[in-house]
Design an enzyme around this catalytic site. Structure first.
Site, PDB file in Angstrom:
ATOM      1  N   TRP A 189      13.862   0.993  -3.519  1.00 39.95           N
ATOM      2  CA  TRP A 189      13.534   0.229  -2.614  1.00 39.95           C
ATOM      3  C   TRP A 189      13.141   0.893  -1.388  1.00 39.95           C
ATOM      4  CZ3 TRP A 189      11.994  -4.485  -3.775  1.00 39.95           C
ATOM      5  CH2 TRP A 189      11.349  -5.400  -2.623  1.00 39.95           C
ATOM      6  N   ASP A 204       8.329  -0.275   8.350  1.00 45.63           N
ATOM      7  CA  ASP A 204       8.480  -1.321   9.025  1.00 45.63           C
ATOM      8  C   ASP A 204       9.125  -2.494   8.501  1.00 45.63           C
ATOM      9  OD1 ASP A 204       6.677  -2.556   7.465  1.00 45.63           O
ATOM     10  OD2 ASP A 204       5.080  -2.863   8.872  1.00 45.63           O
ATOM     11  N   GLU A 241       8.249  -3.419   4.989  1.00 48.27           N
ATOM     12  CA  GLU A 241       8.716  -2.499   4.258  1.00 48.27           C
ATOM     13  C   GLU A 241       7.376  -1.525   3.556  1.00 48.27           C
ATOM     14  OE1 GLU A 241      12.486  -4.816   2.640  1.00 48.27           O
ATOM     15  OE2 GLU A 241      10.558  -5.534   2.167  1.00 48.27           O
ATOM     16  N   GLU A 265       7.719 -18.087   1.043  1.00 47.93           N
ATOM     17  CA  GLU A 265       7.560 -16.863   2.022  1.00 47.93           C
ATOM     18  C   GLU A 265       6.271 -16.954   2.878  1.00 47.93           C
ATOM     19  OE1 GLU A 265       8.795 -12.483   2.047  1.00 47.93           O
ATOM     20  OE2 GLU A 265       7.240 -12.869   0.486  1.00 47.93           O
TER      21      GLU A 265
END
Length: 358
Positions: A106, A158, A161, A314
């Protein structure tokens, strides 16, 4: 459908026995707990008066961070010796629901979540008077402050990501907001001069020639996360001319008339749709500025995006910035995240504010 009630139920269902909140229970990549998302979900539950849920998250967060203190100490030793850390040396942005490190890749080096959880914890204690929780959290607070003090001016991913090589204005704001919230409770926990350094750097390096706050120290575009610089983190006042210019540019560049808010103009993630949580954030800003009717209009749009089960996604795909990217992301990770707990949390936050204007 009662979106407030369904939001509470979805958040409750997404909270693990450990106290962690899953980012999304159904999306392939969001089965983890982020400090950033979790702190906002906890704040939403605090705004709804459900302090037991919020407290459980902060207990989990403090316990999780202390568990990884050796990792932080090793990182700080490297920095003290002038060594460049490996990407795997930094504290992660997301944990398993049991507080462990995820094993898959990640984009982990993100600082905004560490500022955000500090801000959220301080708000929870202010709302509830739970000084016992604060006292129990001091080891994790100290750890987090050390981490942020060492790295706040470092380029990092940020809140979306992205852009590892940049210093992000909204990240600086989150760090500032978290540290100033800690200082308000116990000034001895924050090094002297640190807050002033962060604010000075931001206003010297993250201001566009036209006088608005820009996305990063090098990117003159705006990002909707710049709303955070004023509310809630207070790096600038909501009525400061700098923020007024920033808000006006966000409205011009990122607000769909009659619709929602984009992250930023060049967004291609799932085609770059309108984000629920950012639309709610703009509504929050409008409440702060007394623009109540506009805030209610944005919330009506959000409510219209919920499905029959009361779930909010989202982002919404009605007006994508570049629809050609949507199939690529869908093939990679499946349909966009829904429900997203952070989206539901922001509904609770804004409705708690609007209820004061009925």
């Amino acid at each position: 459908m009662n979106l407030i009630q369904s939001s509470i139920e979805i958040i409750r269902a997404g909270q693990a026995p450990s106290g962690a909140y899953v980012a999304s229970p159904t999306f392939s990549q969001y089965g983890y707990a982020w400090l950033r998302d979790g702190a906002w979900v906890a704040y939403g539950m605090d705004c709804a008066g459900l302090h037991d849920s919020s407290r459980a998250f902060y207990v989990w967060a403090g316990r999780t961070l202390v568990k990884h203190e050796d990792r932080l100490n090793a990182l700080l030793d490297k920095l003290a010796q002038g060594e460049t850390p490996d990407e795997t040396d930094y504290l992660p942005t997301r944990f398993t629901l049991d507080g462990d490190l995820g094993m898959d890749f990640w984009w982990d080096f993100q600082l905004d979540g560490y500022g955000t959880w500090l801000w959220g914890l301080a708000e929870h204690v202010k709302l509830t008077g739970d000084t016992a929780l604060w006292d129990a959290s001091v080891p994790a607070i100290r750890l987090t402050v050390r981490y942020l003090a060492a790295l706040w001016s470092s380029p990092n991913y940020d809140c979306w990501e992205e852009a590892r090589d940049q210093i992000h204005t909204s990240t600086l704001a989150a760090i500032y907001g978290g540290l100033i919230a800690v200082r308000a409770v116990d000034s001895a926990l924050v090094p002297d001069g640190l807050l002033e350094q962060i604010r000075t750097y931001t206003l010297e390096h993250c201001l566009a020639p036209e006088g608005y706050l820009q996305k990063t120290h090098e990117n003159p575009a705006v990002d909707a996360s710049l709303l955070w610089t004023a509310v809630p983190y207070g790096l600038v006042d909501a009525r400061d001319p700098i923020f007024a210019r920033t808000l006006a540019k966000i409205e011009r560049d990122l607000l769909v008339p009659g619709g929602g808010v984009y992250r930023y103009a060049a967004d291609t993630y799932y085609g770059g749709g309108e984000w629920i949580l950012l639309t709610a954030w703009l509504a929050w800003m409008y409440v702060e500025l007394g623009r109540i009717d506009e805030a209610r209009g944005l919330m009506r749009w959000i409510e219209a995006q919920a499905n029959e089960a009361g779930e909010l996604p989202e982002q919404v795909a009605d007006h994508m910035r570049d629809a050609s990217y949507y199939p690529e992301w869908e093939a990679k990770w499946g349909s966009p995240a829904s429900p997203l707990l952070w989206s539901h949390a922001m509904v609770l936050v804004v409705h708690s504010l609007l209820d004061k204007h009925t």
